[in-house]
Motif scaffolding. Structure first.
Motif, PDB file in Angstrom:
ATOM      1  N   ASP A 159     -34.348  52.797 -81.397  1.00  0.00           N
ATOM      2  CA  ASP A 159     -34.476  51.435 -80.893  1.00  0.00           C
ATOM      3  C   ASP A 159     -33.313  50.565 -81.343  1.00  0.00           C
ATOM      4  O   ASP A 159     -32.826  49.712 -80.591  1.00  0.00           O
ATOM      5  N   ASP A 160     -32.864  50.752 -82.589  1.00  0.00           N
ATOM      6  CA  ASP A 160     -31.750  49.961 -83.093  1.00  0.00           C
ATOM      7  C   ASP A 160     -30.460  50.263 -82.331  1.00  0.00           C
ATOM      8  O   ASP A 160     -29.661  49.352 -82.057  1.00  0.00           O
ATOM      9  N   GLU A 161     -30.236  51.530 -82.012  1.00  0.00           N
ATOM     10  CA  GLU A 161     -29.038  51.880 -81.245  1.00  0.00           C
ATOM     11  C   GLU A 161     -29.093  51.278 -79.846  1.00  0.00           C
ATOM     12  O   GLU A 161     -28.090  50.742 -79.341  1.00  0.00           O
ATOM     13  N   VAL A 162     -30.264  51.357 -79.205  1.00  0.00           N
ATOM     14  CA  VAL A 162     -30.408  50.765 -77.872  1.00  0.00           C
ATOM     15  C   VAL A 162     -30.184  49.252 -77.943  1.00  0.00           C
ATOM     16  O   VAL A 162     -29.524  48.660 -77.078  1.00  0.00           O
ATOM     17  N   MET A 163     -30.707  48.621 -78.989  1.00  0.00           N
ATOM     18  CA  MET A 163     -30.516  47.176 -79.140  1.00  0.00           C
ATOM     19  C   MET A 163     -29.041  46.834 -79.287  1.00  0.00           C
ATOM     20  O   MET A 163     -28.536  45.915 -78.615  1.00  0.00           O
ATOM     21  N   ARG A 164     -28.328  47.572 -80.133  1.00  0.00           N
ATOM     22  CA  ARG A 164     -26.915  47.259 -80.340  1.00  0.00           C
ATOM     23  C   ARG A 164     -26.110  47.488 -79.062  1.00  0.00           C
ATOM     24  O   ARG A 164     -25.195  46.717 -78.745  1.00  0.00           O
ATOM     25  N   PHE A 165     -26.458  48.548 -78.326  1.00  0.00           N
ATOM     26  CA  PHE A 165     -25.747  48.774 -77.063  1.00  0.00           C
ATOM     27  C   PHE A 165     -26.024  47.634 -76.087  1.00  0.00           C
ATOM     28  O   PHE A 165     -25.093  47.108 -75.456  1.00  0.00           O
ATOM     29  N   CYS A 166     -27.299  47.264 -75.929  1.00  0.00           N
ATOM     30  CA  CYS A 166     -27.657  46.199 -74.984  1.00  0.00           C
ATOM     31  C   CYS A 166     -26.972  44.884 -75.351  1.00  0.00           C
ATOM     32  O   CYS A 166     -26.520  44.137 -74.468  1.00  0.00           O
ATOM     33  N   GLN A 167     -26.904  44.594 -76.629  1.00  0.00           N
ATOM     34  CA  GLN A 167     -26.249  43.353 -77.059  1.00  0.00           C
ATOM     35  C   GLN A 167     -24.752  43.388 -76.733  1.00  0.00           C
ATOM     36  O   GLN A 167     -24.183  42.387 -76.277  1.00  0.00           O
ATOM     37  N   ALA A 168     -24.125  44.546 -76.930  1.00  0.00           N
ATOM     38  CA  ALA A 168     -22.704  44.661 -76.596  1.00  0.00           C
ATOM     39  C   ALA A 168     -22.492  44.572 -75.084  1.00  0.00           C
ATOM     40  O   ALA A 168     -21.536  43.932 -74.618  1.00  0.00           O
ATOM     41  N   PHE A 169     -23.374  45.206 -74.325  1.00  0.00           N
ATOM     42  CA  PHE A 169     -23.276  45.170 -72.864  1.00  0.00           C
ATOM     43  C   PHE A 169     -23.402  43.732 -72.357  1.00  0.00           C
ATOM     44  O   PHE A 169     -22.587  43.268 -71.551  1.00  0.00           O
ATOM     45  N   MET A 170     -24.408  43.006 -72.841  1.00  0.00           N
ATOM     46  CA  MET A 170     -24.619  41.641 -72.376  1.00  0.00           C
ATOM     47  C   MET A 170     -23.498  40.703 -72.837  1.00  0.00           C
ATOM     48  O   MET A 170     -23.138  39.754 -72.121  1.00  0.00           O
ATOM     49  N   SER A 171     -22.917  40.973 -73.987  1.00  0.00           N
ATOM     50  CA  SER A 171     -21.812  40.145 -74.465  1.00  0.00           C
ATOM     51  C   SER A 171     -20.629  40.192 -73.502  1.00  0.00           C
ATOM     52  O   SER A 171     -19.862  39.230 -73.392  1.00  0.00           O
ATOM     53  N   ALA A 172     -20.490  41.324 -72.791  1.00  0.00           N
ATOM     54  CA  ALA A 172     -19.406  41.460 -71.814  1.00  0.00           C
ATOM     55  C   ALA A 172     -19.791  40.921 -70.442  1.00  0.00           C
ATOM     56  O   ALA A 172     -18.913  40.612 -69.637  1.00  0.00           O
ATOM     57  N   LEU A 173     -21.092  40.787 -70.183  1.00  0.00           N
ATOM     58  CA  LEU A 173     -21.554  40.446 -68.829  1.00  0.00           C
ATOM     59  C   LEU A 173     -22.026  39.004 -68.682  1.00  0.00           C
ATOM     60  O   LEU A 173     -22.028  38.463 -67.576  1.00  0.00           O
ATOM     61  N   TYR A 174     -22.419  38.353 -69.763  1.00  0.00           N
ATOM     62  CA  TYR A 174     -23.211  37.129 -69.644  1.00  0.00           C
ATOM     63  C   TYR A 174     -22.525  35.999 -68.894  1.00  0.00           C
ATOM     64  O   TYR A 174     -23.187  35.174 -68.251  1.00  0.00           O
ATOM     65  N   THR A 175     -21.195  35.949 -68.921  1.00  0.00           N
ATOM     66  CA  THR A 175     -20.505  34.860 -68.219  1.00  0.00           C
ATOM     67  C   THR A 175     -20.572  35.011 -66.708  1.00  0.00           C
ATOM     68  O   THR A 175     -20.289  34.064 -65.978  1.00  0.00           O
ATOM     69  N   GLU A 176     -20.950  36.203 -66.241  1.00  0.00           N
ATOM     70  CA  GLU A 176     -20.948  36.488 -64.801  1.00  0.00           C
ATOM     71  C   GLU A 176     -22.314  36.341 -64.149  1.00  0.00           C
ATOM     72  O   GLU A 176     -22.436  36.504 -62.931  1.00  0.00           O
ATOM     73  N   ILE A 177     -23.375  36.082 -64.939  1.00  0.00           N
ATOM     74  CA  ILE A 177     -24.716  36.045 -64.366  1.00  0.00           C
ATOM     75  C   ILE A 177     -25.342  34.668 -64.565  1.00  0.00           C
ATOM     76  O   ILE A 177     -24.876  33.862 -65.360  1.00  0.00           O
ATOM     77  N   GLY A 178     -26.404  34.420 -63.832  1.00  0.00           N
ATOM     78  CA  GLY A 178     -27.128  33.162 -63.927  1.00  0.00           C
ATOM     79  C   GLY A 178     -28.097  33.046 -62.768  1.00  0.00           C
ATOM     80  O   GLY A 178     -27.973  33.763 -61.766  1.00  0.00           O
ATOM     81  N   PRO A 179     -29.085  32.168 -62.860  1.00  0.00           N
ATOM     82  CA  PRO A 179     -30.139  32.096 -61.848  1.00  0.00           C
ATOM     83  C   PRO A 179     -29.656  31.725 -60.451  1.00  0.00           C
ATOM     84  O   PRO A 179     -30.346  32.006 -59.464  1.00  0.00           O
ATOM     85  N   ASP A 180     -28.470  31.113 -60.342  1.00  0.00           N
ATOM     86  CA  ASP A 180     -27.943  30.733 -59.035  1.00  0.00           C
ATOM     87  C   ASP A 180     -26.697  31.518 -58.649  1.00  0.00           C
ATOM     88  O   ASP A 180     -26.067  31.216 -57.632  1.00  0.00           O
ATOM     89  N   THR A 181     -26.334  32.521 -59.455  1.00  0.00           N
ATOM     90  CA  THR A 181     -25.134  33.299 -59.160  1.00  0.00           C
ATOM     91  C   THR A 181     -25.439  34.788 -59.021  1.00  0.00           C
ATOM     92  O   THR A 181     -25.186  35.384 -57.977  1.00  0.00           O
ATOM     93  N   ASP A 182     -25.992  35.400 -60.044  1.00  0.00           N
ATOM     94  CA  ASP A 182     -26.286  36.826 -60.031  1.00  0.00           C
ATOM     95  C   ASP A 182     -27.397  37.092 -61.036  1.00  0.00           C
ATOM     96  O   ASP A 182     -27.304  36.675 -62.195  1.00  0.00           O
ATOM     97  N   VAL A 183     -28.455  37.769 -60.592  1.00  0.00           N
ATOM     98  CA  VAL A 183     -29.659  37.939 -61.411  1.00  0.00           C
ATOM     99  C   VAL A 183     -29.974  39.429 -61.569  1.00  0.00           C
ATOM    100  O   VAL A 183     -30.561  40.043 -60.675  1.00  0.00           O
ATOM    101  N   PRO A 184     -29.594  40.052 -62.679  1.00  0.00           N
ATOM    102  CA  PRO A 184     -29.904  41.461 -62.900  1.00  0.00           C
ATOM    103  C   PRO A 184     -31.389  41.689 -63.213  1.00  0.00           C
ATOM    104  O   PRO A 184     -32.132  40.760 -63.543  1.00  0.00           O
ATOM    105  N   ALA A 185     -31.781  42.943 -63.135  1.00  0.00           N
ATOM    106  CA  ALA A 185     -33.140  43.371 -63.490  1.00  0.00           C
ATOM    107  C   ALA A 185     -33.033  44.790 -64.044  1.00  0.00           C
ATOM    108  O   ALA A 185     -31.945  45.239 -64.398  1.00  0.00           O
ATOM    109  N   GLY A 186     -34.136  45.499 -64.118  1.00  0.00           N
ATOM    110  CA  GLY A 186     -34.131  46.864 -64.624  1.00  0.00           C
ATOM    111  C   GLY A 186     -33.961  47.895 -63.517  1.00  0.00           C
ATOM    112  O   GLY A 186     -34.046  47.587 -62.334  1.00  0.00           O
ATOM    113  N   ASP A 187     -33.708  49.115 -63.917  1.00  0.00           N
ATOM    114  CA  ASP A 187     -33.605  50.264 -63.009  1.00  0.00           C
ATOM    115  C   ASP A 187     -33.774  51.490 -63.894  1.00  0.00           C
ATOM    116  O   ASP A 187     -34.313  51.383 -65.008  1.00  0.00           O
ATOM    117  N   ILE A 188     -33.299  52.632 -63.463  1.00  0.00           N
ATOM    118  CA  ILE A 188     -33.410  53.843 -64.269  1.00  0.00           C
ATOM    119  C   ILE A 188     -32.753  53.623 -65.632  1.00  0.00           C
ATOM    120  O   ILE A 188     -31.613  53.176 -65.730  1.00  0.00           O
TER     121      ILE A 188
END
Length: 458
Positions: A148-177
């Motif tokens: 769980d800790d490894e998944v958390m660290r990966f997700c935090q790194a992934f979102m740190s690179a993506l967060y400026t590109e998403i938002g409720p009126d621009t692009d809204v990600p969700a889950g998948d496989i």
């Protein structure tokens, strides 16, 4: 030369549909999954393009994403080693609304896969009737076997690179496989930490922290709601029917649950290692065991036969399509059901194939299904329930309201009925013999194309 003659020459000089597609293939020859999806849609929409040839130019724009983000994801594992993965976000089309589509974490993720998924998402989202554009993203990171800790660290790194590109009126990600409740929580937590905003920038959130009831169930439930309309039109029902379901992820488990509630016998589930066959159908307790096995313990499907059921058999490397049944529900991944599988289903007397995954049937499989006169629903129509309820989650977030389960489920059923009606009516409009695949493709394409034309060239 007269003005009319100039216009006529200009019209004849414009590229044909086939030339538009061929030019796109020349630009990206290494993207087979993307062009499999393109070829399937283009073959269906040719009657519309013949009626409205001006939309060929719009098709050319649809084949090129609006934006593609490719980024490095550097993170540390539990031993302190730095690991590197690739991250992507493909915003395919925002003519109908902000980008909307899931994130997939799986070793197979590459640009071709994500472009195919985003292209499919364009028409799926349009079919819901909600103001949603289309996007898809993810990484070649594999959460399986990670702590769980490894998944958390990966997700935090992934979102740190993506967060400026998403938002409720621009692009809204969700889950998948590979991106379930755990991953959505870590991703959304990092988004809030970086932006100091608690908004609708992601869907699939927990119902006690901004999510919607019925969202986890929506894709599987919606699949069955859609299929039920097809079956009812054939004067049949799921009561007592043997159903072959592939996969054991979110879509498969909730489709199985809804089928069982309607009196069906779900006789198979599977994962990447093999398939289980329960001859008399899974019980509610059996399905609960598998749900806990896959979502909490993160085990393998064969453990069902080892720990729970003496009547079931497990076939290593097997597929659900090797068993007898009345209806088939491919709910695992793309291209899981090939031409030989489809031929076996036809020979076994299966009466319908209803897609729960994205593009789970190969072109050869679809041809065999149609040649065998089986009922068939394309994934972009029958698995649209997930994005439909994601749209409802966005609406609840924007209005700072929370709807009860009955209200959300009622809206989901209405969305799936509207999609079925749109696909059926469009097939009738073009005299396509009730072909829901073509009807859905044309209906979704026309809605997006009209929005693009209205907004000008950009």
């Amino acid at each position: 030369m007269s003005t009319s003659s100039s216009k006529a020459e200009e019209a004849t000089s414009k590229p044909s549909v086939d030339e538009v597609v061929e030019a796109a293939k020349q630009r990206d020859p290494d993207q087979p999954e993307f062009f499999q999806a393109v070829d399937e849609v283009v073959a269906s929409v040719k009657p519309l393009l013949k009626e409205r040839p001006e939309l060929v130019d719009v098709l050319a724009r649809m084949l090129e994403p609006e934006r593609v983000l490719h980024f490095r994801v550097a993170w540390q594992d539990d031993d302190g080693r730095t690991e590197i993965n690739r991250g992507f976000r493909v915003v395919m089309n925002t003519a109908c609304g902000p980008g909307k589509g899931g994130l997939r974490f799986h070793p197979s993720v590459d640009l071709s896969t994500l472009k195919f998924l985003a292209f499919e998402q364009t028409f799926k989202n349009a079919l819901t009737g909600l103001p949603l554009g289309a996007a898809k993203g993810g990484s070649d990171f594999n959460p399986r076997g990670r702590s769980d800790d490894e998944v958390m660290r990966f997700c935090q790194a992934f979102m740190s690179a993506l967060y400026t590109e998403i938002g409720p009126d621009t692009d809204v990600p969700a889950g998948d496989i590979g991106v379930g409740a755990r991953e959505i929580g870590f991703l959304y937590g990092q988004y809030k930490r970086l932006t100091r905003r608690a908004d609708g920038a992601m869907t699939g959130k927990g119902s006690n922290w901004g999510g919607s009831l019925v969202r986890p169930e929506a894709t599987g439930y919606g699949l069955v709601y859609f299929a039920r309309h097809i079956v009812a039109d054939a004067d049949e029902s799921f009561d007592g029917a043997k159903c072959l379901v592939s996969g054991s992820g979110n879509v498969a488990l909730h489709a199985a649950a809804k089928l069982i509630s309607l009196g069906a016998k779900v006789v198979t589930l599977s994962d990447s290692s093999g398939v289980i066959h329960e001859p008399d159908g899974l019980t509610e307790d059996g399905l609960a065991f598998i749900t806990e096995l896959k979502t909490v313990r993160r085990g393998r499907i064969k453990e069902y036969t080892e720990e729970f059921s003496e009547s079931a058999e497990y076939v290593e490397g097997g597929k659900p399509w090797q068993f007898a049944g009345d209806y088939a529900f491919p709910c695992a991944t793309q291209n899981e059901l090939d031409g030989d599988d489809a031929a076996a289903l036809v020979d076994a007397g299966v009466r319908g194939v209803f897609e729960g995954a994205n593009m789970p049937c190969t072109a050869e499989a679809i041809e065999a299904i149609k040649s065998g006169s089986l009922m068939y629903s394309p994934g972009k129509a029958s698995n649209a329930g997930g994005v439909g309820v994601s749209g409802l989650e966005m609406a609840q977030n924007a209005g700072h309201v929370f709807w009860d389960e009955e209200e959300v489920d009622s809206k989901l059923q209405s969305i799936m009925e509207d999609i079925y009606t749109a696909a059926k009516d469009t097939a009738d409009r073009f005299d396509l013999g009730g072909d829901l695949q073509a009807g859905a493709n044309i209906a979704g394409f026309e809605r997006v194309a009209d929005a693009m034309v209205a907004q000008g060239v950009w």
